[in-house]
Design a protein around this motif. Structure first.
Motif, PDB file in Angstrom:
ATOM      1  N   TYR A 273       0.840  -1.190   0.000  1.00  0.00           N
ATOM      2  CA  TYR A 273       0.000   0.000   0.000  1.00  0.00           C
ATOM      3  C   TYR A 273       0.876   1.241   0.000  1.00  0.00           C
ATOM      4  CZ  TYR A 273      -4.070  -2.880   1.152  1.00  0.00           C
ATOM      5  OH  TYR A 273      -5.073  -3.816   1.125  1.00  0.00           O
ATOM      6  N   THR A 275       0.617   5.461   0.680  1.00  0.00           N
ATOM      7  CA  THR A 275      -0.167   6.594   1.174  1.00  0.00           C
ATOM      8  C   THR A 275       0.669   7.848   1.028  1.00  0.00           C
ATOM      9  OG1 THR A 275      -1.224   5.152   2.817  1.00  0.00           O
ATOM     10  CG2 THR A 275      -1.454   7.534   3.132  1.00  0.00           C
ATOM     11  N   ARG A 285      -4.550   7.027  -0.595  1.00  0.00           N
ATOM     12  CA  ARG A 285      -4.056   5.683  -0.322  1.00  0.00           C
ATOM     13  C   ARG A 285      -4.479   4.751  -1.443  1.00  0.00           C
ATOM     14  NH1 ARG A 285      -5.904   0.917   2.514  1.00  0.00           N
ATOM     15  NH2 ARG A 285      -4.237  -0.094   3.707  1.00  0.00           N
ATOM     16  N   THR A 372      -2.937  10.033   9.636  1.00  0.00           N
ATOM     17  CA  THR A 372      -3.752   9.093   8.861  1.00  0.00           C
ATOM     18  C   THR A 372      -5.041   8.722   9.602  1.00  0.00           C
ATOM     19  OG1 THR A 372      -2.525   7.200   9.767  1.00  0.00           O
ATOM     20  CG2 THR A 372      -1.738   8.143   7.700  1.00  0.00           C
TER      21      THR A 372
END
Length: 376
Positions: A273, A275, A285, A372
């Motif tokens: 992933y 972000t 993201r 986040t």
């Protein structure tokens, strides 16, 4: 888990570019990268919420997967939130003095047998929850919602900080209480007896306190007032030695409109992933290798929060860890590697060793997690 630069650029880049056009944020395109394709079955909980969980429960000093699942699912149900918002930030093996895991309910009768288990700390970036469990997670109890030093007596706080200051040769102003929890120690030595030391067997109410300095974190056991303070040497023998990230393995620099990037890779699901945080507060993201871009999320924080985060990078000297990697222990598996990149440098660490990072770096990681977690 190494990150190879050549894997950043693939045929997915065109798809990502198109998606960014649709969201009106073309400037992020050059900052979006690819480590490697990762297609694996999903785990029972978010790969970014798990701490060091042993897939086969082979290593006795690693948190068993059933325990992690049980704790995350229990807390998610209690708080009405997704396990994706939770992360196991700390854990250690513990032998509880009774069948109630030292957390009896009013008028509850507890068996006096010792119970081997775990102490697990879970966080959503805003607050912590502390669990006591048995060995397999079938028995667990929520100990407290813990915000460091909120309830810690001033006398204990002062005693611990003074002791840590002498130990680390740092002024108290440069130290902070990372975590504190009430404990009932099983003997007068606060469970930290030295060789040939005689300890009274009476239970001693007290505290377990974690202190962060510039480069090291110390764990102390105290009595209830702070008159007795002992350093947990074993807990402090986990200092990490960083290694330089080879230039060929560094991720590409950030686009000028991107202020920070996190790439997470690995875990049970083996997914990657990315972000990115933009100057305007957008937090994007994506899952690398997601052909349909179905997992893309675009959220936002305030510009003031972005500025505050950037100030924290300066205050805690993020650049002093320039291009350093804090590797996982030899033989470790199923861990998540995090690569953090600012406009000036890159740092790499993993979820297994996160709590043994230099204290300033831990503060930066916490500040990023708060960003986040607060995005909407």
């Amino acid at each position: 888990m190494k990150i190879m630069v050549k894997a950043y650029f693939s045929t997915n880049k065109a798809r990502i570019f198109t998606a960014l056009v649709l969201t009106g944020i073309l400037s992020v395109t050059s900052g979006l990268t690819l480590i490697k394709d990762a297609t694996a079955a999903s785990a029972n909980f978010s790969l970014e919420t798990s701490s060091d969980v042993s897939k086969d429960n082979i290593k006795s000093n690693r948190l068993p997967r059933p325990v992690a699942n049980a704790v995350l699912q229990d807390l998610a149900q209690r708080e009405g939130i997704s396990t994706r918002e939770l992360k196991i930030t700390n854990y250690n093996q513990h032998t509880w003095s009774n069948g109630c895991l030292e957390l009896p309910q009013p008028d509850e009768a507890c068996t006096e047998a010792l119970v081997s288990g775990w102490r697990v700390v879970v966080s959503n970036g805003k607050q912590n929850w502390i669990y006591h469990t048995n060995n397999n997670g079938r028995l667990l109890r929520l100990a407290s919602t813990n915000n460091p030093s909120d309830k810690l007596p001033t006398s204990v706080k002062n005693a611990v900080l003074q002791t840590a200051s002498r130990r680390l040769q740092q002024p108290i102003s440069q130290l902070r209480i990372v975590e504190s929890q009430q404990q009932t120690w099983r003997n007068g030595c606060l469970e930290l007896a030295s060789a040939d030391e005689f300890c009274t067997q009476a239970l001693v109410p007290g505290w377990r306190v974690v202190v962060g300095g510039r480069e090291k974190t110390l764990v102390y056991h105290t009595n209830q007032t702070g008159l007795v303070v002992r350093l947990n040497e074993k807990a402090n023998q986990n200092a990490l030695t960083p290694v330089k990230i080879p230039a060929s393995e560094l991720p590409p620099p950030l686009d000028r409109d991107v202020v920070f990037r996190q790439i997470s890779s690995g875990g049970f699901a083996g997914r990657t992933y990315e972000t990115v945080l933009l100057k305007n507060g957008q937090l994007i993201r994506v899952r690398i290798g997601d052909e349909n871009d179905s997992e893309r999320s675009v959220r936002r924080v305030s510009v003031q929060q972005v500025r505050k985060f950037l100030r924290s990078l300066e205050r805690y000297k993020f650049t002093q860890y320039r291009n350093l990697s804090y590797p996982a222990p030899s033989g470790a598996a199923d861990y998540i590697t995090y690569t953090l990149t600012s406009q000036k440098n890159t740092v790499q660490y993993n979820d297994i060793s996160q709590n043994n990072l230099p204290s300033n770096l831990q503060v930066v990681v916490k500040a990023w997690n708060q960003i986040t977690a607060s995005a909407q």
